[in-house]
Design an enzyme around this catalytic site. Sequence first.
Site, PDB file in Angstrom:
ATOM      1  N   ASP A 474       4.553 -12.890  35.389  1.00  0.00           N
ATOM      2  CA  ASP A 474       5.537 -13.363  36.370  1.00  0.00           C
ATOM      3  C   ASP A 474       4.846 -13.923  37.612  1.00  0.00           C
ATOM      4  O   ASP A 474       3.661 -13.684  37.843  1.00  0.00           O
ATOM      5  CB  ASP A 474       6.440 -12.179  36.757  1.00  0.00           C
ATOM      6  CG  ASP A 474       7.846 -12.611  37.134  1.00  0.00           C
ATOM      7  OD1 ASP A 474       8.024 -13.787  37.517  1.00  0.00           O
ATOM      8  OD2 ASP A 474       8.758 -11.772  37.059  1.00  0.00           O
ATOM      9  N   ASP A 539      16.489 -16.400  35.656  1.00  0.00           N
ATOM     10  CA  ASP A 539      17.026 -15.056  35.888  1.00  0.00           C
ATOM     11  C   ASP A 539      18.535 -15.049  35.700  1.00  0.00           C
ATOM     12  O   ASP A 539      19.149 -13.987  35.629  1.00  0.00           O
ATOM     13  CB  ASP A 539      16.698 -14.597  37.318  1.00  0.00           C
ATOM     14  CG  ASP A 539      15.303 -14.011  37.416  1.00  0.00           C
ATOM     15  OD1 ASP A 539      14.726 -13.680  36.369  1.00  0.00           O
ATOM     16  OD2 ASP A 539      14.789 -13.888  38.542  1.00  0.00           O
TER      17      ASP A 539
HETATM   18  C1  GLA Z   1      11.586 -11.753  38.271  1.00  0.00           C
HETATM   19  C2  GLA Z   1      11.789 -12.050  36.811  1.00  0.00           C
HETATM   20  C3  GLA Z   1      12.670 -11.017  36.196  1.00  0.00           C
HETATM   21  C4  GLA Z   1      12.065  -9.656  36.369  1.00  0.00           C
HETATM   22  C5  GLA Z   1      11.811  -9.388  37.839  1.00  0.00           C
HETATM   23  C6  GLA Z   1      11.048  -8.106  38.054  1.00  0.00           C
HETATM   24  O1  GLA Z   1      12.734 -11.944  38.984  1.00  0.00           O
HETATM   25  O2  GLA Z   1      12.315 -13.336  36.646  1.00  0.00           O
HETATM   26  O3  GLA Z   1      12.886 -11.285  34.834  1.00  0.00           O
HETATM   27  O4  GLA Z   1      10.875  -9.573  35.638  1.00  0.00           O
HETATM   28  O5  GLA Z   1      11.067 -10.435  38.445  1.00  0.00           O
HETATM   29  O6  GLA Z   1      10.813  -7.859  39.379  1.00  0.00           O
END
Ligand code: GLA
Length: 719
Positions: A474, A539
């Site tokens: 990420d 997300d």
């Molecule tokens: C980001 C990612 C999510 C998750 C969060 C965790 O927003 O896109 O899928 O992994 O971080 O903090």
Amino acid sequence: MIFFDENLRTFFLESKDVTYSFKINEAGFLQHLYFGKRIEREDLSFAPPINTEWRIHGTYIKENGKIFNLNAYPNECPTYGRSDYRESMLAFDFDGVRVGDLVYDSHYIINEKPTLSGMPSIKGGQTLVVLLVDTIHNVEGKLFYTVFEDLPVILRHCEIVNRGKTSFNIDRVYSFSLDFPDKNWKTLSLFGAHGRERMVETSDIVHGVTVFDSKRGVSSSQLNPFMAMVRNKTTEFCGEAVGFNLVYSGNFALKVQKAEADGVRVTGGINDFDFSWKLNPNETFVSPEAVLVYSDSGIGKMSRAFHDLYRNYLINPKFAFKPRPIVLNVWEALRFDISTQKILDMVDSIKDTGIDTLVVDDGWFGGEKGRNDEFSGLGDWVVNKNKINLKEIIDYTHNAGLKFGLWFEPEVASPNSNVVINHPNYILRADGLEPCEGRWSYVLDLTQKEVCDYVVNSVNAILEEYDVDYVKWDMNRSLTEFCSSFDKETAHRYILGLYDILERIVYEHPEIFFEGCASGGCRFDPAMLYYFPQIWTSDNTDAYMRALIQYGTGLCYPLSAMSCHVSAVPNKQCGRVTPFNSRFNISRLGAFGFELKIAELSNQERLSVKEFVDEYIKTQDLILNGDLYRLNSPFNENLFAEQIVSKNAKNSIIVVFKPISVHNEDTVRVYPQGLMSDKKYFIKELGIERSGGVIMAIGLPVNLKKQDFESFVYHLETI
Ligand code: GLA
């Protein structure tokens, strides 16, 4: 194939269905002649260059008694200051002098393009290298052009070599420049934001320069490093479309310039905003690769060419066409509230569902301090043993016959992490200023080798100690304070550092499957696909928003590159309630999985989970290998319909999703594409057989329950 006609001094680059041609002009520059559908190798320079009305106000260079107003010519590699006033591809600073004179020197053809040094690139392809030289400043410019027998694609990039004894600065180094001889085009681009990535936008081209770019240090959700030129009447199925995509993950620019007369110039590469690169003697600067796709049959054909290019020549071949992990990711269900027991319960909840991989997301690390919320822990890649027993979780997951995945965010660190406290110089910062935070983190300065080593060692230590099958990588913020000891080289050096750590982590662990992510889909670009066969697309997991996001993303990225999960309702991002079945039908158009508490579903829904997985597996080959046809756009109408057809055209599914139920609305059919006209197909949902020609001509009924966000799927198979 690449041909050079000695008499015409003209190059003919022929990829499947297309010709790209330019000639060595008498003045020594490379005059672009044509990019479009395949034509004969004849003298193409009988038509006038772009603009001939230049005598009174125009400026020009003189060569052998002839005059050349460069502003009136299409040019493969325009530079600044020599009578071309449009956007240049290159700009230099030779100790204060910003004007150079790069002219043709020689060329050669190689059968297999070497990989680009220091950054991801597309594999293979016959490649023309044209050498341009500036003998006054001892600069060598190499233009690379790659063709493919099987795809209507041209790849371009360039290299700048300092052959002199003193250094100079490169103030701009785009990867390509392409002139279109007429102005009857529109632009198609992908704009967005977090949770609303890659929305489709078509715009008229006005006089002046339109820029699609990022200054965020990441390729960004605000604008993707993709754009296309489309004719006014181009649709999904007919008309010309020329797509551009940069194999780059940082600050980029794609520029479209409509000049005073006919003609549009498109150019782009690394953003030259806040960029200047000092090139020392004998050093070479390599630009990222640009992908140019030509389609004479609409936007759909352009997209399929991008998809095939990325699946066949970019994405790690070990995974590109392999069935993907079917994931339960615990993030949306548990957030930071994870514990060994809660995760073991999640493992129990998916036994017998067909889900084959459990992914522990954020919150497992941070060592003694722990990461129990967004405010701490990043950068300290040490298991928080007070919170979880990672070994027990992994063993339990493996004993249940599942694979195990783990989340990392290696490029950032929390302000109170040990790494920042012990090494305050490890982060990007401007002297005297508190660094900006982004989701309560600082960005590690990947321009420093020591920092890259720290990241590689700490992530690899976990991957070596624990038996991890899958990693989600990420990056939850944009960069700020583009300051390092490298001044205006910082943004690009950061990306080179990122590629270096990815090389040393991803490709050092060939058995681990890596998924990309950046606050959802905020860094979704071809360079990331080189490391990550799939990327968490957004997300936002709301079925309606995902229909839009996935539709836009599919303009240039293959379905198998998009991670798509079914989540709970009301949806966390939009508050919307959509049917379980529709959440599945949208998620099945990608690399599929779940993010919810399976144990809290009703018995009926639990059964559905198994049915969804079984159904997904049955049609997964279409996602991995098939051709995408977008039948109805949710950006244009109250209907989304995407069809995928197997390469041999024997199988197809069509996913139809109607956002809002409207009484007496007129869309009653979808019109499939890509079938064999003379072959009979069994249409499972209608229980009838019809030939492909009939199905495509008559269409298939849109039969939906009268309810918002309803969806259904047609299955077609030859008999
Ligand atoms: C980001 C990612 C999510 C998750 C969060 C965790 O927003 O896109 O899928 O992994 O971080 O903090």
